[in-house]
Design a protein around this motif. Sequence first.
Motif, PDB file in Angstrom:
ATOM      1  N   ARG A 146     -10.215 -42.884  62.889  1.00 33.80           N
ATOM      2  CA  ARG A 146      -9.508 -43.646  61.857  1.00 33.80           C
ATOM      3  C   ARG A 146     -10.007 -43.248  60.468  1.00 33.80           C
ATOM      4  N   TYR A 147     -11.313 -43.086  60.323  1.00 34.76           N
ATOM      5  CA  TYR A 147     -11.880 -42.701  59.034  1.00 34.76           C
ATOM      6  C   TYR A 147     -11.532 -41.249  58.706  1.00 34.76           C
ATOM      7  N   LEU A 148     -11.564 -40.373  59.707  1.00 32.30           N
ATOM      8  CA  LEU A 148     -11.272 -38.963  59.460  1.00 32.30           C
ATOM      9  C   LEU A 148      -9.811 -38.722  59.102  1.00 32.30           C
ATOM     10  N   LYS A 149      -8.910 -39.630  59.497  1.00 36.52           N
ATOM     11  CA  LYS A 149      -7.505 -39.489  59.142  1.00 36.52           C
ATOM     12  C   LYS A 149      -7.253 -39.778  57.661  1.00 36.52           C
ATOM     13  N   ARG A 150      -8.253 -40.314  56.985  1.00 36.74           N
ATOM     14  CA  ARG A 150      -8.086 -40.648  55.568  1.00 36.74           C
ATOM     15  C   ARG A 150      -8.607 -39.516  54.676  1.00 36.74           C
ATOM     16  N   VAL A 151      -8.543 -38.305  55.153  1.00 40.15           N
ATOM     17  CA  VAL A 151      -8.944 -37.149  54.360  1.00 40.15           C
ATOM     18  C   VAL A 151      -7.872 -36.073  54.473  1.00 40.15           C
ATOM     19  N   ASP A 152      -7.788 -35.234  53.454  1.00 43.08           N
ATOM     20  CA  ASP A 152      -7.023 -33.997  53.519  1.00 43.08           C
ATOM     21  C   ASP A 152      -8.032 -32.860  53.580  1.00 43.08           C
ATOM     22  N   ARG A 153      -7.675 -31.793  54.276  1.00 45.85           N
ATOM     23  CA  ARG A 153      -8.583 -30.662  54.422  1.00 45.85           C
ATOM     24  C   ARG A 153      -8.005 -29.406  53.782  1.00 45.85           C
ATOM     25  N   ASP A 154      -8.893 -28.498  53.388  1.00 40.19           N
ATOM     26  CA  ASP A 154      -8.449 -27.238  52.801  1.00 40.19           C
ATOM     27  C   ASP A 154      -8.091 -26.253  53.915  1.00 40.19           C
ATOM     28  N   LYS A 155      -7.763 -25.039  53.539  1.00 35.90           N
ATOM     29  CA  LYS A 155      -7.305 -24.048  54.530  1.00 35.90           C
ATOM     30  C   LYS A 155      -8.408 -23.644  55.494  1.00 35.90           C
ATOM     31  N   PHE A 156      -9.661 -23.959  55.133  1.00 33.29           N
ATOM     32  CA  PHE A 156     -10.776 -23.647  56.015  1.00 33.29           C
ATOM     33  C   PHE A 156     -11.161 -24.836  56.902  1.00 33.29           C
ATOM     34  N   GLY A 157     -10.433 -25.946  56.740  1.00 30.28           N
ATOM     35  CA  GLY A 157     -10.708 -27.118  57.550  1.00 30.28           C
ATOM     36  C   GLY A 157     -11.752 -28.042  56.977  1.00 30.28           C
ATOM     37  N   ARG A 158     -12.271 -27.734  55.776  1.00 31.52           N
ATOM     38  CA  ARG A 158     -13.272 -28.591  55.148  1.00 31.52           C
ATOM     39  C   ARG A 158     -12.594 -29.712  54.363  1.00 31.52           C
ATOM     40  N   VAL A 159     -13.304 -30.812  54.210  1.00 30.52           N
ATOM     41  CA  VAL A 159     -12.744 -31.964  53.507  1.00 30.52           C
ATOM     42  C   VAL A 159     -12.442 -31.596  52.057  1.00 30.52           C
ATOM     43  N   ALA A 160     -11.218 -31.865  51.618  1.00 36.61           N
ATOM     44  CA  ALA A 160     -10.799 -31.544  50.254  1.00 36.61           C
ATOM     45  C   ALA A 160     -10.540 -32.783  49.418  1.00 36.61           C
ATOM     46  N   ARG A 161      -9.994 -33.832  50.042  1.00 43.40           N
ATOM     47  CA  ARG A 161      -9.679 -35.072  49.339  1.00 43.40           C
ATOM     48  C   ARG A 161      -9.984 -36.252  50.250  1.00 43.40           C
ATOM     49  N   LEU A 162     -10.376 -37.360  49.627  1.00 47.09           N
ATOM     50  CA  LEU A 162     -10.713 -38.574  50.367  1.00 47.09           C
ATOM     51  C   LEU A 162      -9.882 -39.737  49.834  1.00 47.09           C
ATOM     52  N   TYR A 163      -9.298 -40.495  50.750  1.00 47.72           N
ATOM     53  CA  TYR A 163      -8.550 -41.703  50.403  1.00 47.72           C
ATOM     54  C   TYR A 163      -9.407 -42.912  50.795  1.00 47.72           C
ATOM     55  N   PRO A 164     -10.234 -43.401  49.888  1.00 44.75           N
ATOM     56  CA  PRO A 164     -11.162 -44.485  50.256  1.00 44.75           C
ATOM     57  C   PRO A 164     -10.426 -45.786  50.569  1.00 44.75           C
ATOM     58  N   PHE A 165     -11.048 -46.589  51.399  1.00 42.39           N
ATOM     59  CA  PHE A 165     -10.504 -47.920  51.658  1.00 42.39           C
ATOM     60  C   PHE A 165     -10.616 -48.758  50.389  1.00 42.39           C
ATOM     61  N   THR A 166      -9.573 -49.471  50.065  1.00 40.66           N
ATOM     62  CA  THR A 166      -9.598 -50.327  48.879  1.00 40.66           C
ATOM     63  C   THR A 166      -9.584 -51.801  49.244  1.00 40.66           C
ATOM     64  N   ARG A 167      -9.584 -52.073  50.549  1.00 39.55           N
ATOM     65  CA  ARG A 167      -9.570 -53.456  51.013  1.00 39.55           C
ATOM     66  C   ARG A 167     -10.709 -53.671  52.010  1.00 39.55           C
ATOM     67  N   SER A 168     -11.163 -54.898  52.120  1.00 37.45           N
ATOM     68  CA  SER A 168     -12.270 -55.198  53.027  1.00 37.45           C
ATOM     69  C   SER A 168     -11.869 -55.023  54.487  1.00 37.45           C
ATOM     70  N   THR A 169     -10.589 -55.253  54.791  1.00 40.62           N
ATOM     71  CA  THR A 169     -10.090 -55.034  56.149  1.00 40.62           C
ATOM     72  C   THR A 169      -9.676 -53.578  56.282  1.00 40.62           C
ATOM     73  N   ARG A 170     -10.410 -52.825  57.099  1.00 38.26           N
ATOM     74  CA  ARG A 170     -10.199 -51.385  57.203  1.00 38.26           C
ATOM     75  C   ARG A 170      -9.445 -51.061  58.485  1.00 38.26           C
ATOM     76  N   THR A 171      -8.149 -51.098  58.392  1.00 39.38           N
ATOM     77  CA  THR A 171      -7.308 -50.861  59.552  1.00 39.38           C
ATOM     78  C   THR A 171      -6.631 -49.496  59.453  1.00 39.38           C
TER      79      THR A 171
END
Length: 239
Positions: A146-171
Amino acid sequence: MVGEFKLYGTDDPRDIPAYGMSEASRYLGIPVSTLRSWTVGQPYRFKGREHFFAPVIEIADPSRRFLSFWNLFEAYICDALRHEHNISLQKIRAAIQLVKKIDRDSKHPLAEAQFATAGLELFIEEYEHIIGTSSGQLGIRAILERYLKRVDRDKFGRVARLYPFTRSTRTADSPRVVVIDPLVLFGRPVISGTRIATAVVYERWKAGESVPNLADDYQRLPDEIEEALRCEHTSVKAA
């Protein structure tokens, strides 16, 4: 853009020590004291003797206590395990050491492409070995995925962008409105798809402007403005 970071003598802005402890704490929703212990360690007493708990994350600038984007993501993953499963740092550290065996030259194994594939399997296996049970396997896998789905990766598969949780309920359906992208505004959180900094939105709101007015001015949805405010206005309790 990448050129903005040439001032620092590096081609990869993800290496730049760009986030102070308080700033990183606010973006990730992690107490400052907790983040500090993960990144610079913490002294403690045991049986009348002084000891030192070594950090789990090797940060970019330990002298000034500044984190890079890589470090921000590593803390994000540690928080997934601590926040959801209350796993001790000793166990997280041991599991990370096994993941490092995939690529001994990697300084940030949790952010590399391998962690999303073989590394994730090794991490779960090592965690099960450490605690001596497999009862938490499915829960831990679901949380990490669930946490890993909140990232975009570059062409090498490394983390490029992060979409942090903005609410206390992390669904799984938590909004992905705010993004941290090292190539946009030096890695400051912005409304996704724009260069609208959440900090600027928050300052205007704090000065008295309403959400509808801000939405109209920026030509964004009111929900997007509210998520930007949550990113900057999250109350984090001390650990």
